[in-house]
Write an enzyme that holds these catalytic residues in place. Sequence first.
Site, PDB file in Angstrom:
ATOM      1  CD  GLU A 285     -18.210 -63.877 -20.310  1.00 11.29           C
ATOM      2  OE1 GLU A 285     -19.140 -63.406 -20.992  1.00 11.29           O
ATOM      3  OE2 GLU A 285     -17.777 -65.037 -20.441  1.00 11.29           O
ATOM      4  CB  THR A 286     -19.835 -56.843 -21.783  1.00  9.31           C
ATOM      5  OG1 THR A 286     -18.499 -56.416 -22.085  1.00  9.31           O
ATOM      6  CG2 THR A 286     -20.683 -55.619 -21.486  1.00  9.31           C
TER       7      THR A 286
END
Length: 269
Positions: A44-45
Amino acid sequence: MRIRIVDAFTDRPFGGNPAGVLLLDAFGDDAWMQRVALEVNHAETAFAHRLAEGGETDWALRWFTPVAEVRMCGHATLATAHVLHGTGAHEGPVRFATRSGVLVATPRQDGSITLDFPTAPLTEVEVPAGIAEPLGAEPRRAFDTGPDVGDLLVELADEKTVRALAPDHKALGAHSARGLIATARAEDPSRGYDFVSRCFFPNVGIDEDPVTGSAHTALAPFWSERLGSTVLTGLQASPRSGRVGTELRGDRTLLSGRAVTTIEGELLV
């Protein structure tokens, strides 16, 4: 703008689950954020920006995998709160406005952070036909985890079986919206954890997620009922590994852990 890589649900570098974190003045174009997430190429970012004072929330927060935006992410929320507190951008509890409602992250004196997330509604379902072959084990039971989490939770025979899984990720993706959570009771609770899990999310570009906060909103009610305690610790037995403290409070679940910033740099585009 500054970009950071934070290892979440661990107290040491290169453990837990890495997440990219960007603090923005406002959200960028969706396609741009998706390209940044692909460039970061972690599970995830997180993208966050400050909201006007006096409202019900402090920061807006969104999460992208390398291929898609998701409705809920625990480890990238923990990572974002860690950055906000570490840089002095925010003090005290942070109220995030997200696609899953208001999520609160509270720093503790011991250096950990506690997340307040909605408890996943568990509905027992039939074990999907043919799932044993791509998973590599025969589930005892299976549960739907609701729309926010979107996973199939399966209980396996024991901790050894969970640790030994080597699934066919492509074939496994046919059995849930996001992915699959495999879990079993800990063989030896004296080691400091009550249950183990592993999480596979091929439908959002993540074959195996190292440590999954959102999955523990389903694991907490599942194991609290079976172990007779609302306060538990889960070990996600991925190669990077990490521990998540859980406390079940009805329709809310508290998730606790630590985080470490490992990389900080400048995003030039």
